[in-house]
Design an enzyme around this catalytic site. Sequence first.
Site, PDB file in Angstrom:
ATOM      1  N   GLU A  70     -43.895 -33.882   5.341  1.00  0.00           N
ATOM      2  CA  GLU A  70     -44.708 -34.660   4.407  1.00  0.00           C
ATOM      3  C   GLU A  70     -45.841 -35.355   5.160  1.00  0.00           C
ATOM      4  O   GLU A  70     -45.603 -36.077   6.106  1.00  0.00           O
ATOM      5  CB  GLU A  70     -43.852 -35.684   3.679  1.00  0.00           C
ATOM      6  CG  GLU A  70     -42.692 -35.076   2.907  1.00  0.00           C
ATOM      7  CD  GLU A  70     -43.104 -34.186   1.739  1.00  0.00           C
ATOM      8  OE1 GLU A  70     -44.286 -34.220   1.325  1.00  0.00           O
ATOM      9  OE2 GLU A  70     -42.240 -33.449   1.243  1.00  0.00           O
ATOM     10  N   CYS A 135     -37.276 -40.963  -1.435  1.00  0.00           N
ATOM     11  CA  CYS A 135     -37.915 -40.349  -0.264  1.00  0.00           C
ATOM     12  C   CYS A 135     -39.332 -40.875  -0.088  1.00  0.00           C
ATOM     13  O   CYS A 135     -39.706 -41.350   0.983  1.00  0.00           O
ATOM     14  CB  CYS A 135     -37.943 -38.832  -0.408  1.00  0.00           C
ATOM     15  SG  CYS A 135     -36.320 -38.061  -0.379  1.00  0.00           S
ATOM     16  N   HIS A 154     -38.557 -33.023   4.596  1.00  0.00           N
ATOM     17  CA  HIS A 154     -37.688 -32.577   3.513  1.00  0.00           C
ATOM     18  C   HIS A 154     -37.019 -31.274   3.941  1.00  0.00           C
ATOM     19  O   HIS A 154     -37.675 -30.394   4.491  1.00  0.00           O
ATOM     20  CB  HIS A 154     -38.473 -32.320   2.228  1.00  0.00           C
ATOM     21  CG  HIS A 154     -38.399 -33.446   1.276  1.00  0.00           C
ATOM     22  ND1 HIS A 154     -39.515 -34.108   0.822  1.00  0.00           N
ATOM     23  CD2 HIS A 154     -37.343 -34.051   0.682  1.00  0.00           C
ATOM     24  CE1 HIS A 154     -39.142 -35.065  -0.012  1.00  0.00           C
ATOM     25  NE2 HIS A 154     -37.832 -35.050  -0.109  1.00  0.00           N
TER      26      HIS A 154
END
Length: 184
Positions: A70, A135, A154
Amino acid sequence: MGNDNRTVLITGFGPFGEHSVNASWVAVQNLKRRNLLPDVNVHIEEIPVDYQELMVHVGVSDFVNKITLEQRAHNTGYYLKDIKGKTPNKECCREEGEECICAGLDMSRVSAEINNADNELQAEVSYAKTGRYLCDFVYYISLSINKSRSAFIHVPPLNQPYTEDQLGEGVAVAISAMLKQLPK
């Protein structure tokens, strides 16, 4: 999951200077060992006394089938309820915060290292797969503290397609690649 107890992550610091044994960490360990908060799910972690530490969060997502790195996190839109049926206050991380914060680490370089490693893993960079759930919330908070030393990875659910060992290896390669971007 059916446990209604609150969960608290309690940190203590490691040794430094004349404190070869840091009383903060001893106190935290003692609290956990003696079960002094019997109605609380207590998790403890020792934090090194080091400004150069890297904070890496790892979460599972049904929407990924690769190791997904991310690149950014979002401040608002947290309407999904957690396991206790709650959302953050005003459905945001920080009321006065920026809408998006990008990581200072170059996740495309991390992804390339995973994809070029001698394994069967594939990685990709995402700008939105953290979703508006825990998250993304945790990642935003970490990035708002230090965007050059925070990361979120992830992973897909177990065996979809990677085994536990493969996921562990993928996370290890990712962290090694991140550390290469940081000064020693």
